[in-house]
Design an enzyme around this catalytic site. Structure first.
Site, PDB file in Angstrom:
ATOM      1  N   CYS A   1       0.858  -1.184   0.000  1.00  0.00           N
ATOM      2  CA  CYS A   1       0.000   0.000   0.000  1.00  0.00           C
ATOM      3  C   CYS A   1       0.892   1.231   0.000  1.00  0.00           C
ATOM      4  CB  CYS A   1      -0.962  -0.019   1.179  1.00  0.00           C
ATOM      5  SG  CYS A   1      -0.175  -0.125   2.810  1.00  0.00           S
TER       6      CYS A   1
ATOM      7  N   ARG B   1      -2.203  -0.824   5.530  1.00  0.00           N
ATOM      8  CA  ARG B   1      -3.386  -1.310   4.807  1.00  0.00           C
ATOM      9  C   ARG B   1      -3.100  -2.672   4.181  1.00  0.00           C
ATOM     10  NH1 ARG B   1      -4.781   3.692   0.936  1.00  0.00           N
ATOM     11  NH2 ARG B   1      -2.648   4.287   1.412  1.00  0.00           N
TER      12      ARG B   1
END
Lengths: 283, 84
Positions: free
Chosen positions: A240, A245
């Site tokens: 990410c 994430r």
């Protein structure tokens, strides 16, 4: 089989209801890890510890995950032994709770679980919040050597971007993937170039979640990734912007869908997007 | 031990970005958090004596932040082209 049942059987996911029933269970340790590092002080699940991702779950000198000695100290000072079940939860649908989960697995902690839905679901359900830091009896903790089979570094990312032997999954938003923006709206831009690593598929992390922050069913998740050709038949590297994430997606692929070879590239776009002369795709 | 009450959440568009507004009351204080729904990064939070006060403060700060987001020119298809 419903996701929750499968995940619970694997021992990696607990419900808010389960946590509510175990608030006084001294054999487990609840830990909150948030994007917003002040959220814990504003009220947390009773008896939960709070870890700050930006000071306690990383190397504060060089860019790296938490060093082994510091990790052992953090867990020991949190009253955690190698056999203690650690239940993690946090804001933003468990972004940094998943980051912490990944690091605990890097250092071989056996029993780690996420609270499905995270802090948001707990609050939405009107459950108790405490302002008190729980009393802790420090415990000895010896970590295992880092398991680098779940962590990807730049050289292998560069290699697989060229030979396509590993599937790259970019879990950022479509606007970050296409290079329309360099960082999520409202966050500082920490890379020099926009776009994505050549060959990566864009499957935003949030597509794995329901509105209430819980994970979607196994069938929905399988369909989500299969649509982009991510089936688990090939090794997968998720990335990410800074690796949190993608920890969330790593958790989904490895533990909820059972993919055998999934790695988190925590260098992510803030490493790759700052490289001189690295190939970039920008559709 | 306090419990969150009057919980509400909704999605709106702010400066062209979808944002997610969550407000609840803890004791006598209303707390609002605004994040951008995709990717969902935390943006701002604020407190107030009423829901309206907390949300107005948070919205004002969120707007200030989101107005600063730079969007790149239309994609060119080239490699390693600066984003802006």
């Amino acid at each position: 089989m419903p996701l929750q049942a499968t995940a619970v059987e694997q021992g990696v996911l607990v419900s808010t209801e389960w946590v509510a029933q175990h608030l006084k269970d001294t054999s487990i340790r609840l830990v909150e890890v948030d994007v917003d590092t002040k959220a814990y002080q504003e009220g947390h699940i009773p008896n939960a510890m709070g870890w700050a991702w930006d000071t306690q779950l990383c190397d504060t000198l060089r860019r790296d995950i938490i060093p082994k000695g510091k990790f052992e100290n953090l867990l020991g000072q949190s009253g955690i032994t190698p056999s203690t079940p650690v239940i993690l939860y946090g804001d933003n649908n468990n972004w940094f709770a998943a980051w912490a989960f990944w690091q605990l697995k890097v250092y071989g902690h056996r029993d780690v679980r996420l609270m499905n839905g995270g802090r948001k679901k707990w609050i939405a359900e009107g459950r108790e919040l405490s302002m008190e830091t729980p009393p802790v009896t420090p415990a000895p903790y010896t970590a295992k050597e880092p398991d680098l089979s779940i962590r990807a570094f730049l050289p292998e990312v560069m290699k697989t971007s060229k030979d396509r032997t590993v599937q790259l999954v970019d879990v950022r938003s479509p606007q970050e993937f296409t290079g329309e923006i360099l960082a999520p709206p409202g966050l500082p831009e920490t890379c020099q170039r926009g776009g994505h690593i050549p060959g990566a598929k864009n499957i935003p992390w949030g597509k794995a979640c329901n509105e209430d922050g819980t994970f979607k069913s196994a069938e929905e998740l399988r369909s989500l990734y299969q649509t982009s050709g991510i089936t688990g038949n090939q090794p997968v590297i998720a990335y990410c912007r800074i690796g949190e994430r993608s920890s969330h997606t790593w958790f989904v692929l490895k533990y909820l869908l059972g993919f055998k070879d999934v790695r988190n590239y925590d260098g992510s776009w803030t490493e790759y997007g700052n490289l001189v002369a690295a190939p970039i795709e920008k559709p | 031990m306090p419990v969150p009450e009057d919980y509400s959440e909704r999605k709106v568009e702010l400066c062209g970005w979808p944002v997610h507004i969550v407000t609840y009351r803890l004791g006598s204080t209303y707390r609002t958090t605004i994040d951008n729904t995709d990717p969902g990064a935390w943006v701002v939070k604020a407190e107030g004596k009423t829901k309206e006060e907390a949300e107005a403060k948070a919205l004002k700060e969120a707007q200030t932040l989101l107005e600063k987001v730079k969007r790149s020119k239309p994609p060119t298809g080239c490699t390693s082209v600066p984003g802006f």
